[in-house]
Scaffold this active site. Structure first.
Site, mmCIF file in Angstrom:
data_model
loop_
_atom_site.group_PDB
_atom_site.id
_atom_site.type_symbol
_atom_site.label_atom_id
_atom_site.label_comp_id
_atom_site.label_asym_id
_atom_site.label_seq_id
_atom_site.Cartn_x
_atom_site.Cartn_y
_atom_site.Cartn_z
ATOM 1 N N GLU A 1 0.827 -1.203 0.000
ATOM 2 C CA GLU A 1 0.000 0.000 0.000
ATOM 3 C C GLU A 1 0.860 1.251 0.000
ATOM 4 O O GLU A 1 1.875 1.304 0.681
ATOM 5 C CB GLU A 1 -0.889 -0.039 1.259
ATOM 6 C CG GLU A 1 -1.756 1.168 1.486
ATOM 7 C CD GLU A 1 -2.576 1.066 2.784
ATOM 8 O OE1 GLU A 1 -2.756 -0.053 3.311
ATOM 9 O OE2 GLU A 1 -3.004 2.115 3.272
ATOM 10 N N GLU B 1 -2.563 10.658 2.766
ATOM 11 C CA GLU B 1 -3.701 10.741 3.679
ATOM 12 C C GLU B 1 -3.779 12.132 4.300
ATOM 13 O O GLU B 1 -2.761 12.780 4.542
ATOM 14 C CB GLU B 1 -3.590 9.688 4.781
ATOM 15 C CG GLU B 1 -3.873 8.299 4.246
ATOM 16 C CD GLU B 1 -4.303 7.350 5.341
ATOM 17 O OE1 GLU B 1 -5.484 6.996 5.394
ATOM 18 O OE2 GLU B 1 -3.429 6.977 6.136
#
Ligand SMILES: *[C@@H]1O[C@H](CO)[C@@H](O)[C@H](O)[C@H]1NC(C)=O
Ligand SMILES: *[C@@H]1O[C@H](CO)[C@@H](O)[C@H](O)[C@H]1NC(C)=O
Ligand SMILES: *[C@@H]1O[C@H](CO)[C@@H](O)[C@H](O)[C@H]1NC(C)=O
Ligand SMILES: *[C@@H]1O[C@H](CO)[C@@H](O)[C@H](O)[C@H]1NC(C)=O
Ligand SMILES: *[C@@H]1O[C@H](CO)[C@@H](O)[C@H](O)[C@H]1NC(C)=O
Ligand SMILES: *[C@@H]1O[C@H](CO)[C@@H](O)[C@H](O)[C@H]1NC(C)=O
Ligand SMILES: *[C@@H]1O[C@H](CO)[C@@H](O)[C@H](O)[C@H]1NC(C)=O
Ligand SMILES: *[C@@H]1O[C@H](CO)[C@@H](O)[C@H](O)[C@H]1NC(C)=O
Length: 365
Positions: free
Chosen positions: A167, A171
Site C-alpha cells: 500500500e 492521507e
C-alpha cells in the site's frame, strides 16, 4: 511518535478478528475450497465479484482462482459525470471498457463544477465512501487533484492498494488542512517506523485543489505535491533480513473519505484523525454530509516490461523471494456472465477503513 511493531500487531489483529464472521472465512493457512474459490479482500470465500478487485491470491483456492488484475492503462480520469463509476462493486462483471471505477462502500455525488467534480460523501450512517479503479497499476505515476475534508475525525485518502496489501498512501487527517501525510506498507505492515511522514501544502487543502502524486517505480517511490517532490524512498533502503519490504505487487487506485473519529476506532486512531467527529457541525447539518472532492486522476503506467497485445492483466505465479512473483496473463478478466451472488455479503462496519492506515493511526498511541 511511533511505537514498535510488536505493540501494533496485537492491536491490529484484535481489530480484524472483531470484524470477521466465522463462516466461510479464509486466510493464508485456511484457503477457500474449489466450490467458492476466491478469498475476498475482507477474507470471505465466494465466486463472481469475490474473484475481482481485492481477491487475495494466497488465500484463494489456487493462485489462478482470482481473475487477472486488469492491465494498467495510461489515462486521465475526469469526473464531469459519474457514468464511468459503477455505484456498487458487488455487481461489477470485470468489464473495464464499461467502468473505470467501482464504489466499494458509501455514496458519491457529482457537482460538475470547476470542470467536473466527484464528491465522496461521509454520513453518520454510511461508514464512509471508497472507490477503487477497475484497472491495476504495476508501477507508474499517479496524480490526483483533490480537495480534502476539513473536519476533525474525518480522513481523506488517495492510496494504492494491492491484493496482498502492499500500500502507498496520501492521507489527510481531520482538521489539518495545511498538511498531507505520506506512507507505505509492505504486505499489510509498516516496514519501518520511518514509513510515515508529514508534508506542508502551500495553501489550504480544503479550499484549494492541489495535485498529489505517487510516483511508484521498482527502485524508488517519490511523493510530490503540485509537481514538487517532497519525499523519495529507495527500495534498496527497505531491505530487512534480506527481504525488500517495499510495495512490488499490482495495485488498485483507491480514493476515500472515512470516519476515523468515531467510537468504533481505537483512541489512537481518533487522536490521529484530530478527535471525534462533530455530527452537529454546520457544514454537516446544512449539506447532510461531509465530503471530499476529486477533480481528476492521471495514470502513467511504467510496467517493467511491455505487455503484448494478448495480455489482459497481472497474475501471481509464486512467492519465492519473500515477495510475490508477478507475471502477465492472457486469461479473461470477465466473469462468465454470472450475475448471481454466492457466498457472504461483503459489507460490514469499518469496511472503508480496513486499510493498513489503521497501523499508522495506532502508532500515535
Ligand atoms: C486462519 O483461519 C483459521 C480458520 O478460521 C483460523 O483458525 C486461523 O487462526 C487463521 N489464521 C490467521 C493467521 O489468521
Ligand atoms: C458537466 O458539464 C459539462 C461542461 O460544463 C457538460 O458537458 C456535461 O454535460 C455536464 N454533465 C452533467 C452530468 O451535467
Ligand atoms: C463491455 O462493455 C462495453 C461498453 O459498455 C460493451 O460494448 C461490451 O460489449 C462489454 N463486453 C462484454 C463482454 O460484456
Ligand atoms: C451493494 O449491493 C449489495 C448486495 O445487494 C449490498 O449488500 C451492499 O450494501 C451494496 N453496497 C453499496 C455500497 O451500496
Ligand atoms: C510546516 O509548517 C509548520 C507551520 O507553519 C512549520 O512550523 C514547519 O517548519 C513547516 N515544515 C516544513 C518542513 O517546512
Ligand atoms: C494464452 O497463452 C497461452 C499460453 O501461455 C497460449 O497457448 C494461448 O494461445 C494464449 N491465448 C491468447 C488469446 O493469446
Ligand atoms: C511470501 O514470503 C514471505 C517471506 O518468506 C512470507 O513472509 C510470506 O508469508 C509469504 N507469503 C505467502 C502468501 O506465502
Ligand atoms: C502473446 O502473443 C505472443 C505472440 O504475439 C506470444 O508469443 C505469447 O506467448 C503470448 N503470450 C501469452 C501470455 O499469451
Amino acid at each position: 511518535m511511533h511505537s514498535t511493531l510488536a505493540v501494533l500487531f496485537p492491536l491490529l489483529a484484535s481489530f480484524f478478528v472483531a470484524e470477521v464472521r466465522a463462516t466461510g472465512s479464509c486466510n493464508a493457512t485456511n484457503l477457500c475450497s474449489s466450490t467458492a474459490p476466491c478469498c475476498s479482500e475482507f477474507g470471505f470465500c465466494g465466486d463472481d465479484s469475490f474473484c475481482l478487485g481485492g481477491c487475495q491470491p494466497f488465500a484463494s483456492n489456487t493462485l489462478s482462482s482470482c481473475r487477472p488484475r486488469p492491465l494498467c492503462q495510461d489515462a486521465t480520469y475526469v469526473f464531469s459525470d459519474n457514468s464511468r463509476i459503477l455505484s456498487n462493486a458487488t455487481f461489477f462483471d470485470g468489464n473495464t471498457t464499461e467502468y473505470d471505477w467501482v464504489v466499494n462502500n458509501g455514496n458519491i455525488m457529482n457537482t460538475n463544477s470547476s470542470g467536473g467534480e466527484l464528491a465522496l460523501l461521509l454520513t453518520e450512517g454510511n461508514g464512509g465512501t471508497r472507490i477503487s479503479s477497475t484497472r491495476y497499476v504495476h508501477y507508474g505515476t499517479i496524480t490526483t487533484r483533490l480537495k480534502t475534508g476539513r473536519w476533525a475525525g474525518v480522513v481523506t485518502a488517495f492510496i494504492t492498494m494491492s491484493d496482498v496489501k502492499d500500500e502507498i498512501d496520501w492521507e489527510f487527517p481531520g482538521a489539518a488542512t495545511t498538511q498531507g501525510q505520506s506512507n507505505f506498507f509492505w504486505q499489510g505492515v509498516i516496514p519501518d517506523k520511518t514509513a510515515g511522514d508529514t508534508h506542508n501544502v502551500s495553501s489550504d487543502t480544503f479550499a484549494n485543489y492541489h495535485d498529489y502524486t505517487i510516483d511508484w517505480q521498482p527502485d524508488a517511490l517519490t511523493f510530490s505535491i503540485d509537481g514538487n517532490a517532497v519525499r523519495t524512498v529507495k527500495a534498496s533502503d527497505t531491505v530487512q533480513n534480506g527481504i525488500q519490504k517495499y510495495p512490488t505487487t499490482p495495485a488498485q487506485i483507491q480514493l476515500s473519505i472515512w470516519p476515523a473519529g468515531t467510537s468504533q476506532y481505537p483512541p489512537g486512531t481518533v487522536q490521529w484523525a484530530g478527535g471525534m467527529i462533530n455530527w452537529l457541525d454546520p457544514d454537516y447539518t446544512s449539506a447532510g454530509h461531509f465530503y471530499a472532492l476529486v477533480q481528476s486522476v492521471t495514470v502513467k503506467c511504467t510496467d517493467p516490461s511491455t505487455p503484448s497485445a494478448n495480455i489482459t492483466g497481472y497474475a501471481y505465479v509464486g512467492n519465492t523471494t519473500g515477495n510475490p512473483t508477478i507475471a502477465f496473463s492472457n486469461a479473461s478478466i470477465l466473469l462468465n456472465g454470472a450475475s448471481t451472488l454466492q457466498g457472504l455479503s461483503l459489507r460490514f462496519p469499518g469496511a472503508v477503513a480496513l486499510t493498513s492506515a489503521m497501523l499508522l493511526a495506532l502508532s500515535v498511541l
